[in-house]
Design a protein around this motif. Structure first.
Motif, PDB file in Angstrom:
ATOM      1  N   MET A   1       0.831  -1.208   0.000  1.00 42.96           N
ATOM      2  CA  MET A   1       0.000   0.000   0.000  1.00 42.96           C
ATOM      3  C   MET A   1       0.869   1.264   0.000  1.00 42.96           C
ATOM      4  SD  MET A   1      -3.106   0.529  -0.354  1.00 42.96           S
ATOM      5  CE  MET A   1      -3.651   1.981   0.542  1.00 42.96           C
TER       6      MET A   1
ATOM      7  N   ARG B   1       0.805   3.380   2.333  1.00 45.15           N
ATOM      8  CA  ARG B   1       0.239   4.284   3.342  1.00 45.15           C
ATOM      9  C   ARG B   1       0.314   3.613   4.699  1.00 45.15           C
ATOM     10  NH1 ARG B   1      -4.459   6.148   0.995  1.00 45.15           N
ATOM     11  NH2 ARG B   1      -5.682   5.912   2.878  1.00 45.15           N
TER      12      ARG B   1
ATOM     13  N   TRP C   1     -20.677   7.998  16.739  1.00 43.77           N
ATOM     14  CA  TRP C   1     -20.670   7.387  15.403  1.00 43.77           C
ATOM     15  C   TRP C   1     -22.002   6.826  14.927  1.00 43.77           C
ATOM     16  CZ3 TRP C   1     -15.851   7.129  17.988  1.00 43.77           C
ATOM     17  CH2 TRP C   1     -14.836   7.796  17.311  1.00 43.77           C
ATOM     18  N   ARG C   2     -23.004   6.877  15.790  1.00 40.77           N
ATOM     19  CA  ARG C   2     -24.266   6.294  15.360  1.00 40.77           C
ATOM     20  C   ARG C   2     -25.456   7.240  15.409  1.00 40.77           C
ATOM     21  NH1 ARG C   2     -21.533   3.473  13.225  1.00 40.77           N
ATOM     22  NH2 ARG C   2     -21.355   1.211  13.169  1.00 40.77           N
TER      23      ARG C   2
ATOM     24  N   TYR D   1     -23.059  12.910  14.528  1.00 44.24           N
ATOM     25  CA  TYR D   1     -22.699  13.295  13.164  1.00 44.24           C
ATOM     26  C   TYR D   1     -22.536  14.809  13.079  1.00 44.24           C
ATOM     27  CZ  TYR D   1     -23.280  13.761   8.087  1.00 44.24           C
ATOM     28  OH  TYR D   1     -23.098  14.053   6.755  1.00 44.24           O
TER      29      TYR D   1
ATOM     30  N   ARG E   1     -19.390  15.898  14.979  1.00 41.38           N
ATOM     31  CA  ARG E   1     -18.154  15.661  14.215  1.00 41.38           C
ATOM     32  C   ARG E   1     -18.040  16.637  13.054  1.00 41.38           C
ATOM     33  NH1 ARG E   1     -17.957  10.706  11.747  1.00 41.38           N
ATOM     34  NH2 ARG E   1     -20.169  10.359  12.112  1.00 41.38           N
ATOM     35  N   SER E   2     -19.161  16.914  12.377  1.00 40.48           N
ATOM     36  CA  SER E   2     -19.120  17.872  11.274  1.00 40.48           C
ATOM     37  C   SER E   2     -18.647  19.227  11.774  1.00 40.48           C
ATOM     38  CB  SER E   2     -20.521  18.049  10.664  1.00 40.48           C
ATOM     39  OG  SER E   2     -21.039  16.821  10.270  1.00 40.48           O
TER      40      SER E   2
ATOM     41  N   LYS F   1     -14.982  19.319  12.612  1.00 41.89           N
ATOM     42  CA  LYS F   1     -14.071  19.303  11.464  1.00 41.89           C
ATOM     43  C   LYS F   1     -14.095  20.634  10.734  1.00 41.89           C
ATOM     44  CE  LYS F   1     -12.785  14.869  11.343  1.00 41.89           C
ATOM     45  NZ  LYS F   1     -11.439  14.536  11.799  1.00 41.89           N
ATOM     46  N   SER F   2     -15.254  21.227  10.591  1.00 44.51           N
ATOM     47  CA  SER F   2     -15.345  22.473   9.834  1.00 44.51           C
ATOM     48  C   SER F   2     -16.598  23.221  10.227  1.00 44.51           C
ATOM     49  CB  SER F   2     -15.362  22.177   8.330  1.00 44.51           C
ATOM     50  OG  SER F   2     -15.775  23.324   7.630  1.00 44.51           O
TER      51      SER F   2
ATOM     52  N   ALA G   1     -18.495  24.555   7.074  1.00 45.23           N
ATOM     53  CA  ALA G   1     -19.284  23.549   6.378  1.00 45.23           C
ATOM     54  C   ALA G   1     -20.518  23.192   7.193  1.00 45.23           C
ATOM     55  CB  ALA G   1     -18.436  22.306   6.107  1.00 45.23           C
TER      56      ALA G   1
ATOM     57  N   LEU H   1       5.890   4.512   3.853  1.00 47.83           N
ATOM     58  CA  LEU H   1       5.933   4.969   2.470  1.00 47.83           C
ATOM     59  C   LEU H   1       7.069   4.292   1.732  1.00 47.83           C
ATOM     60  CD1 LEU H   1       5.267   8.818   2.423  1.00 47.83           C
ATOM     61  CD2 LEU H   1       3.910   6.978   1.448  1.00 47.83           C
TER      62      LEU H   1
ATOM     63  N   ARG I   1       6.915   1.645  -1.364  1.00 50.85           N
ATOM     64  CA  ARG I   1       7.499   1.832  -2.681  1.00 50.85           C
ATOM     65  C   ARG I   1       8.404   0.663  -3.034  1.00 50.85           C
ATOM     66  NH1 ARG I   1      10.381   7.178  -2.887  1.00 50.85           N
ATOM     67  NH2 ARG I   1       8.483   7.798  -1.842  1.00 50.85           N
TER      68      ARG I   1
ATOM     69  N   GLN J   1       6.546  -2.358  -4.301  1.00 52.10           N
ATOM     70  CA  GLN J   1       5.732  -2.297  -5.515  1.00 52.10           C
ATOM     71  C   GLN J   1       6.405  -2.918  -6.718  1.00 52.10           C
ATOM     72  OE1 GLN J   1       4.604   1.755  -5.993  1.00 52.10           O
ATOM     73  NE2 GLN J   1       2.705   1.521  -4.853  1.00 52.10           N
TER      74      GLN J   1
END
Lengths: 364, 522
Positions: A1, A3, A221-222, A227, A230-231, A234-235, A238, A357, A361, A364
């Motif tokens: 991956m 990541r 989370w439910r 919700y 959390r919104s 975060k912002s 928004a 990372l 790489r 891969q």
């Protein structure tokens, strides 16, 4: 991956931070001429080596779960609630009122009442800073910390002038009736025939804390509220676009946060002291910040971080008891853990990310 | 392979002003630049065009020393020149004009020009020298700016000139401009291109990064097309066409013109009367707006960014408060009270694709499915019980919308920030249009969106119109307004300067209105 996988972020980063903190603590112990290996041994056996040790570790952990969850849910709303101390102080008042108000026939009813009142008192104490933040833009970090001092002064006044029984010298409330005493782990595990050391403070509140973990997880989370929290966290912009009211979310998040802090008092005041004392919070409100940081504001993380800090508290006490290592050094160790797991965890995360990372790489 | 064997306007014997050889750069698993080679002849304008995320900005950042390339070399005037930082880039004669200007707002033009290039501790001497140099440059290249004006008092077009002057003052021979016309009126853009041509004729080399095909066709000598990190072609501008370039950019044939039937407007959906809005500083941003939109009609609002379009969208979308009257289907909307928030507007039948999807429209850390419910998280179909949301239902709905709107990759659990600009916008557009609103507000629907997605989003907007809905379209892209709107209103300084029909006006007339020249004079 290439990541960094989620498990590495959730487990490997705190673990490495913890190891670094312990290594440096070891060097400090070495520097004052004590044996760090021996010290670690004493901490581990003292905190985890017996059910007696566990009884204390879990007692402390219960406090930290509550305050950690309180900080965590506020974090999700982008709010930094450092008023856990004050909210828990007021929670203690709620517990005292609940226990002294009525003659409870059984501890379970008393527990129910003290849970409700401690949460309500804690929430009420968080409401004022929340309202000031939501309506007036007064920074919640400043107001919550000021409310810690107001809470301490208020409790002082109430214990000295109002709640202290006639003729008693120390500033404390009357002893709660025996019916309100919560069963400890010795009693509770005894019902199932599991042996557990007598005389430890860990009590049924631990299970309230675990329920709180599940409840907080579900809220975040439910539910729609979670919700929106959390919104908003975060912002804010928004969130307003989506029609989420900043005032409403700030209030709700802080009320829940204050209630969780307040619940801590059930463990200390009703579960252990059986009366309301000055300073029964003992800094757990602040430890909650470290717990929430280390637990990445997730209830599962908070649980494990609280357990770790419970271990540090109990192990530290044992260390002070059995070695010449001064008590202050315990605080140093705790501070190092907070420093590395809370404040400096990017120091570990960033190189680790690079490592993943690079390996990604190469693969891969 | 970046097959770049075109030598521009000069003979192949002369060294190129700048040459990139096999530049590669990866960010983790993402290969942003793959073996890029270009040669830019001295004294030419070279365009670099490509969709968002094609790797243009990465390439320019390497050239300006912000990133270090994993492989490849930069050759300037025939000499291999490593550029580890922006200071080396300046020393090598490279000047950069960024999309977002890097000017100190409360400094004068002169102070900004010498900033970072002062000679010694006494400013007076450098200022005097700069004043003389600026006067020469102004004469030579039509770059007039008052050297003593404060930046904050200058128009955007003039601020951009200051950026160019800064580069020239540092003796740049190679000038890189990143999306320079995004903030300019058409007239300002034309002036800029005249300046650039003047600079070229004086022997400067110019690299123009843009996504606007028209600009490439009008100004450049050669053009390189990037697609997904590779240089797919370098061609002489005179020998290509917009259609060919678009196809090279996207990798398939693209419809540049929006296909739509004439509008058949029905009853009035939105009426706005004398709408006024103040910002948080108390400055009036809308100074009495009047407009109507009918069902089955797209009203386009043209104007240079910052003339009140955002505020108009915000009041209609329930983000900002205002005074005046707004009627939707004849019913008056609350502009200040409890029912003036986004939830009430959605309930009234207004959907809003905001101008800035990354700040307003999406929570970048949320997953795609969480974003699909954003703003509609009260919708009954998303609830499991009075308290709990039905996350499975939202995820299923997200999958459905991703399929209809061809969002790639169609993974509901992927965070919004991990989608490309175009796919992020598709998520927002899907969420809003699928609600079948009476009025759709759309701000900059295709900003930072690749050509393929633009085509798709335009089709969706027209489809909504054809379904008898009203659309308010705000865009700074005049081309977009001209081709999409059924009626055009031009905004300037919080007012509507005039309304035009797209087939009875032209860019020049609209440009004058956008610059505040009133309808009669235009």
């Amino acid at each position: 991956m290439g990541r960094m996988p989620k498990w590495a972020d959730a487990v490997l980063v705190p673990l490495l931070s913890l190891i670094i903190a312990f290594v440096i603590s070891g060097l400090v112990i070495l520097a004052i001429g004590e044996d760090p290996v021996e010290a670690l041994k004493i901490m581990v056996t003292g905190a985890l080596g017996s059910t007696y040790g566990w009884g204390y570790t879990l007692y402390y952990a219960t406090n930290f779960i509550f305050t950690g969850l309180a900080v965590a849910i506020a974090f999700h709303a982008g709010l930094f609630n450092i008023g856990g101390e004050g909210q828990a102080t007021l929670g203690g008042l709620g517990v005292a009122v609940a226990c002294l108000m009525l003659p409870w026939p059984h501890w379970s009813l008393a527990l129910l009442a003290s849970v409700v009142l401690s949460a309500a008192f804690g929430a009420a104490w968080a409401a004022a800073p929340a309202w000031l933040q939501a309506k007036r833009g007064s920074h919640i970090v400043i107001t919550t910390i000021m409310f810690n001092f107001i809470a301490a002064a208020l409790l002082n006044y109430l214990l000295v002038n109002v709640m202290r029984p006639r003729g008693q010298m120390d500033p404390a409330s009357a002893r709660f009736p025996a019916e309100t005493n919560l069963p400890d782990l010795h009693q509770m595990l005894g019902w199932f025939g599991i042996p557990f050391a007598k005389g430890t403070p860990a009590n049924v509140s631990l299970f309230v804390a675990l329920i709180a973990c599940v409840a907080v997880w579900a809220i975040i989370w439910r539910t729609r509220l979670g919700y929106e929290i959390r919104s908003f966290g975060k912002s804010e912009k928004a969130a307003i676009y989506a029609g989420i009211s900043p005032v409403r979310i700030t209030m709700y998040a802080m009320l829940i946060s204050g209630a969780l802090s307040g619940l801590m008092a059930v463990n200390t005041v009703q579960g252990e002291a059986n009366r309301l004392l000055l300073n029964s919070v003992e800094g757990a409100g602040f430890i909650g910040i470290a717990v929430a940081l280390m637990g990445r504001s997730h209830p599962v993380g908070v649980f494990f971080a609280a357990l770790l800090f419970g271990f540090l508290y109990q192990g530290g006490a044992e260390l002070a008891l059995w070695t010449k290592i001064p008590r202050e050094l315990i605080t140093v160790i705790q501070a190092l853990v907070i420093l590395f797991t809370g404040a400096l965890d990017d120091m570990v995360r960033v190189p680790l990310k690079r490592l993943f990372l690079a390996s990604g790489r190469g693969g891969q | 392979m970046g097959g770049a064997d075109i030598s521009g306007r000069q003979s192949s014997a002369a060294p190129f002003a700048i040459e990139l050889r096999g530049i590669s750069k990866a960010f983790g698993p993402v290969q942003a630049n793959k073996d890029i080679s270009i040669q830019v002849a001295k004294g030419s304008i070279h365009g670099i065009i490509g969709e968002n995320g094609a790797g243009k900005s990465t390439l320019m950042s390497i050239l300006y020393g912000f990133y270090k390339a994993d492989a490849g070399e930069i050759v300037i005037d025939g000499k291999v020149t490593p550029i580890p930082d922006s200071q080396s880039a300046i020393r090598a004669g490279i000047g950069m004009v960024f999309q977002h200007f890097k000017l100190v707002q409360n400094f004068t033009v002169l102070e900004n020009v010498i900033l970072g290039a002062e000679e010694g501790g006494i400013l007076a001497r450098s200022l005097a020298r700069a004043r003389k140099v600026l006067a020469d440059l102004a004469r030579e290249y039509e770059l007039d700016v008052d050297p003593d004006a404060l930046i904050e008092d200058l128009s955007v077009g003039h601020q951009q000139r200051v950026e160019i002057l800064k580069a020239l003052y540092r003796q740049a021979d190679i000038l890189i401009l990143d999306e320079p016309t995004g903030v300019l009126t058409p007239a300002e853009a034309d002036h800029l291109f005249r300046i650039l041509k003047g600079l070229r004729d004086q022997g400067k080399t110019i690299i123009l990064i843009t996504h606007k095909l028209r600009e490439i066709m009008e100004t450049t000598d050669t053009v390189s097309v990037m697609r997904r990190g590779t240089m797919v072609a370098t061609v002489r501008t005179a020998e290509t066409s917009p259609e060919e370039l678009a196809e090279l950019m996207v990798g398939r044939k693209v419809l540049l013109q929006v296909e739509k039937a004439p509008a058949t407007p029905g009853k009035t959906v939105l009426e706005v009367e004398n709408l006024r809005v103040r910002d948080t500083q108390g400055v009036e941003r809308l100074k009495g707006i009047n407009l109507t939109i009918r069902a089955g009609e797209i009203l386009g609002i043209a104007g240079v960014a910052g003339n009140g379009q955002s505020e108009l969208l915000e009041v209609l979308g329930g983000i900002a408060r205002g005074i005046g009257t707004i009627r939707l289907n004849g019913r008056e909307l609350d502009l200040t009270g409890r029912h003036s928030d986004g939830q009430s507007r959605r309930a009234d039948g207004i959907a809003h694709v905001p101008e800035d999807r990354q700040v307003l429209g999406l929570i970048m850390d949320f997953t795609a499915w969480e974003n699909v419910a954003f703003g509609y998280h009260h919708a009954p179909e998303y609830q499991k019980s009075a308290l709990l949301m039905d996350n499975d239902a939202i995820r299923a709905d997200c999958e459905k919308k991703m399929a209809t709107f061809d969002v790639r990759p169609p993974i509901p659990t992927l965070a919004a920030k991990n989608f490309s600009g175009g796919n992020q916008q598709k998520i927002v557009v899907a969420r809003e249009i699928e609600r079948n609103p009476d009025l759709l507000l759309v701000g900059q629907p295709t900003r930072g969106v690749d050509i393929g997605a633009i085509e798709f989003i335009h089709k969706q907007i027209v489809a909504l119109r054809d379904a008898g809905k009203a659309v308010l379209l705000v865009s700074v892209e005049l081309d977009e307004i001209m081709s999409l709107a059924d009626r055009i209103a031009v905004m300037f300084d919080g007012r509507i300067m005039g309304e035009r029909l797209p087939d009875q006006t032209n860019e020049r007339e609209l440009g004058l209105l956008m610059a505040g020249v009133s309808g009669e004079a235009a």
